[in-house]
Design a protein around this motif. Structure first.
Motif, short mmCIF file in Angstrom:
data_model
loop_
_atom_site.label_atom_id
_atom_site.label_comp_id
_atom_site.label_asym_id
_atom_site.label_seq_id
_atom_site.Cartn_x
_atom_site.Cartn_y
_atom_site.Cartn_z
N GLY A 12 2.43 9.15 11.84
CA GLY A 12 2.08 9.89 13.06
C GLY A 12 0.86 9.36 13.77
O GLY A 12 0.35 10.00 14.69
N THR A 13 0.39 8.19 13.36
CA THR A 13 -0.84 7.64 13.95
C THR A 13 -0.64 7.39 15.45
O THR A 13 0.33 6.76 15.86
CB THR A 13 -1.21 6.31 13.27
OG1 THR A 13 -1.03 6.46 11.87
CG2 THR A 13 -2.63 5.92 13.58
N ASN A 14 -1.59 7.91 16.25
CA ASN A 14 -1.46 7.79 17.70
C ASN A 14 -1.59 6.36 18.20
O ASN A 14 -0.84 5.94 19.06
CB ASN A 14 -2.52 8.65 18.38
CG ASN A 14 -2.21 10.14 18.28
OD1 ASN A 14 -1.05 10.52 18.25
ND2 ASN A 14 -3.25 10.96 18.21
N HIS A 15 -2.58 5.67 17.68
CA HIS A 15 -2.88 4.32 18.19
C HIS A 15 -2.91 3.33 17.03
O HIS A 15 -3.50 3.60 15.98
CB HIS A 15 -4.24 4.30 18.89
CG HIS A 15 -4.43 5.38 19.91
ND1 HIS A 15 -3.94 5.29 21.19
CD2 HIS A 15 -5.04 6.60 19.83
CE1 HIS A 15 -4.27 6.39 21.87
NE2 HIS A 15 -4.93 7.21 21.06
N VAL A 16 -2.29 2.18 17.26
CA VAL A 16 -2.25 1.12 16.25
C VAL A 16 -2.55 -0.21 16.92
O VAL A 16 -2.01 -0.50 18.00
CB VAL A 16 -0.86 1.03 15.57
CG1 VAL A 16 -0.82 -0.12 14.56
CG2 VAL A 16 -0.47 2.35 14.91
#
Lengths: 344, 344
Positions: free
Chosen positions: B157-161
């Motif tokens: 669910g990480t928003n930014h990668v």
């Protein structure tokens, strides 16, 4: 503070932390750890085994124990030994952090430990109280400061001395001093000795800011590292042991005087901006006590803190020196202050 | 590295050191100490008891043990909790430092410890190998990178990668990828997910510098902290949880893409100057092996070091990133690189 300020002036810094605290001790509470002397020695050994000890200068400051003072001395001696072929290649700025305003805030055995070391330093930066401790001269007038500096030159052979933050009490000031030591003024007194050991005394006066800031001693020392090297380079002194100017250079023309002027200008600029920011922060705090300090009201381990304690902590935080945001003032100080010769 | 870079961009940093080493581990020898997890927790408690936890962002990097990873997670959770009233007030950049080039350089139990944490982070910065470890997707093509990022968005669910330093081997590159993944090019791939969890993938290509530098991961992460906040402020996103742009913002217009462009430009400028300085230093070393590295020849604990070892240490030192002297390149990057949308 010291690391950032030196880096801002372009110095590559290898920092050996003598403490890792959560915050400065001005908060009256902190957590963390003092570095044991053996770890400091071990870190230096680590640098040495990989040929990473080609430092041009060393700045030493607060030491949490006499054993750490001793460990710092051994490092300085090793760096000095390695520079014997090129004596100007190592310069040690020693800030003998022991106390302030008549109060010792380190263990008592640190005082003799520093006394042993300062004869090996190139520049020492005691405040008024530390100058008294090291010289044995009691200071209540500017003449007293001058005599303390002379004693430091003679007793320890130290080439360069700056007594930071002199505020001789007006009540105790003799008439002749009263003319020069004005109310609301902070005086910095410095000297680079001549070959015969005599002092060349100058002073720089700056408006006294009526706020307690933490870290200004480290800020002064770190700025001095960069500015003194710069001033000595301009006078082509870096290949001399102790960066000693010729005997015919007048007190006000010393690289130490040039450096002190710039250091104090940077400091005043940053501290003035800190006061403005502090006042703004505290005016917000007044509207909503606690909330602006600890994040969301009602959280945290210190709900039971008294209003007084919260206010004190908030005031202390608000007075944190705004050095990062004002780094340009470190690099580009205005020409504000001039050193004047001291004839006392 | 991380502290100085963030300070150069104007951030007030409270640094909790997870190690105190004499030098970076690229020297293949070092002394010093890893910070135990309890000390990290204690330092944070110290900040908390004095209401000093109003951080807008947190950057976490190398952790010397799974217990330290866990301690970092607790700190992040506490900071997040304190920002629940204003969700945009806390943003966690997590660099899951575990290994590189197919090699794990931390203890094995650190991998599951990071896997537990990254679902709580706002932005993660794995390199190619770490992206494989976390996603379970094997990466040998740019399509593989894209799939790994999609998996990270979905799984955690990480928003930014951002996947830093992608260098997919040319032999393994499929034909369609070969057109975009050129020789001598380093690719950075990033994405900010949409509300439905789908990726918005962009890439930025920079010339690959054929030198091993230590600290560039920390440099990337620290620059990203400053630049992402700046880009999100410009798009008025700082009051949103996770600083999430609207779904209709295209990949190349993401604040993450804007930030990546600037970060990479600063890095290349500093690293190019580092190479020039390194070459100059090593040409001097060639004339007088050892002497230019360890100060006075013949001193030091390592007289018995082989010529090969001395040369290796000198080369490593010569390649130290010249970040302090080139701080202006951090603050004022040229406009060199443009993000392009990835359609894979």
């Amino acid at each position: 503070m010291a690391t950032f300020v030196m880096q801002s002036l372009g110095c590559d810094v290898a920092a050996i932390n003598t403490v890792q605290f959560s915050n400065h001790t001005g908060y009256r509470q902190f957590k963390g750890r003092r570095t044991p002397a053996e770890e400091i020695t071990e870190l230096y050994d680590g640098l040495r085994q990989s040929y990473l000890t080609d430092f041009g200068m060393m700045l030493s400051g607060y030491a949490p124990s006499a054993a750490v003072v001793h460990a710092i001395g051994l490092i300085a001696r090793d760096l000095r030994y390695r520079s014997t072929v090129k004596p100007g290649n190592f310069f040690w700025v020693l800030d003998p952090v022991m106390g302030d305003q008549g109060r010792l805030y380190v263990a008592e055995d640190i005082v003799p430990a520093f006394k042993q070391l300062i004869r090996e330093a190139d520049l020492i930066l005691p405040n008024q109280f530390e100058a008294e401790l090291l010289s044995g001269v009691s200071i209540s007038t500017l003449t007293g400061v001058a005599n303390a500096v002379r004693t430091l030159h003679k007793t320890y052979g130290t080439n360069h001395v700056v007594v930071t933050s002199v505020t001789v009490g007006d009540a105790a000031v003799a008439d002749e001093d009263a003319k020069t030591q004005k109310q609301g003024v902070l005086t910095v007194v410095g000297s680079s000795k001549r070959r015969d050991g005599s002092a060349r005394l100058f002073k720089v006066e700056v408006p006294k800011l009526d706020v307690f800031f933490s870290g200004t001693g480290d800020m002064f020392a770190a700025l001095m590292v960069g500015r003194l090297r710069e001033a000595c380079a301009q006078m082509d002194l870096l290949d001399r042991a102790g960066w000693m100017p010729d005997d015919d250079v007048e007190a006000v023309d010393l690289p130490l005087a040039r450096a002190t002027e710039k250091v104090l200008s940077s400091m005043q600029m940053v501290l003035e901006k800190t006061i403005t920011a502090r006042d703004e922060e505290m005016s917000k705090f007044g509207l909503s006590p606690g909330a602006s300090v600890g994040g969301v009201e009602g959280l945290g381990a210190t709900d039971s803190d008294s209003e007084d304690k919260r206010t004190y902590l908030a005031q202390t935080k608000a007075a944190e020196v705004r050095v990062v945001r004002n780094a340009k003032d470190l690099v580009y100080p205005e020409e504000r202050y001039k050193a004047v010769a001291m004839e006392v």
